[in-house]
Enzyme design. Structure first.
Site: not given
Length: 256
Positions: A2, A111
């Protein structure tokens, strides 16, 4: 992993959801840091922890944990993620796993998916639009000259079925019923909460293709999460409890 995330509501607006106390010594401007669409490492993030009184508190820390034993903050590697499988044993995270576990509120995260020579950004968020709480760790570093830096990291785990099409890791998203257990550093040791560090349910999230503008750390604004196409979703795994769908067809953009 992340490496970028989003927090839309202000910290004050989230107070009812997370039940934290706003400490009076924090300036109001610091507690009104919502509507951020491209939060990156080294920037301030909100963390919620439980104090010695058992009451939840919110504060801002630098995203990128500095171990308390580090000699120099400037030369310390940027530890913005901590792997769930090894954090309890790694010197950089061991003390925080035992004594300073926290919640990191988020509306969603980004992402990137490899598309030949390029990478397509996706905005990943709960399908019902709710806020999430990542499992976090925080630490306070004290410099020899008296300086003090509060910092934090986000826990990651293996990808669920949706995220596996984008990356092999994802942040640990804690179920609200597990928040108290994760924050209880007084009676629950790292091994007692290890079962919470699992991939999110397959059908919790959706992945929305978004603009490549998010690639630039300097970019911000609601347009970064505007969808460019239908979201990718994944149905619940066969062994997950799910209401009878009455044979509804899969949603457009479904992976499965």
């Amino acid at each position: 992993m992340c490496g970028r995330f989003v927090l839309v509501p202000s910290l004050r607006a989230m107070q009812n959801l997370f039940g934290y106390r706003v400490d009076p010594e924090y300036p109001a401007r610091l507690l009104d840091a919502g509507h951020r669409y491209n939060i990156a490492p080294t920037q301030p993030i909100a963390v919620i922890d439980a104090g010695l009184d058992g009451v939840r508190h919110v504060r801002l820390v630098r995203w990128g944990l500095i171990p308390s034993w580090a000699k120099e903050a400037k030369t310390q590697s940027l530890l913005f993620n901590a792997r769930a499988e090894t954090a309890a044993d790694k010197p950089s995270f061991r003390n925080a796993m035992r004594h300073r576990r926290s919640l990191v509120p988020a509306s969603g995260f980004y992402e990137w998916r490899k598309m030949g020579a390029s990478r397509m950004p996706y905005y990943i968020r709960p399908r019902d639009g709710s806020l999430m709480a990542f499992a976090g760790l925080s630490e306070t570093w004290l410099g020899a000259e008296g300086s003090e830096i509060d910092s934090g990291a986000i826990m990651t785990t293996s990808a669920n079925r949706l995220m596996a099409s984008l990356h092999d890791r994802m942040p640990v998203i804690l179920d609200p019923k597990d928040w108290d257990e994760w924050l209880d550093c007084g009676s629950r040791r790292p091994q007692d909460v290890a079962h919470l560090l699992r991939p999110a349910p397959d059908d919790l999230l959706e992945a929305i293709p978004v603009s490549e503008r998010v690639n630039s750390v300097g970019s911000d604004g609601e347009e970064l999460i505007a969808p460019l196409a239908e979201p990718l979703v994944a149905d619940a795994a066969p062994n997950e409890t799910k209401p009878d769908p009455d044979d509804e067809p899969p949603a457009q953009g479904s992976l499965f």
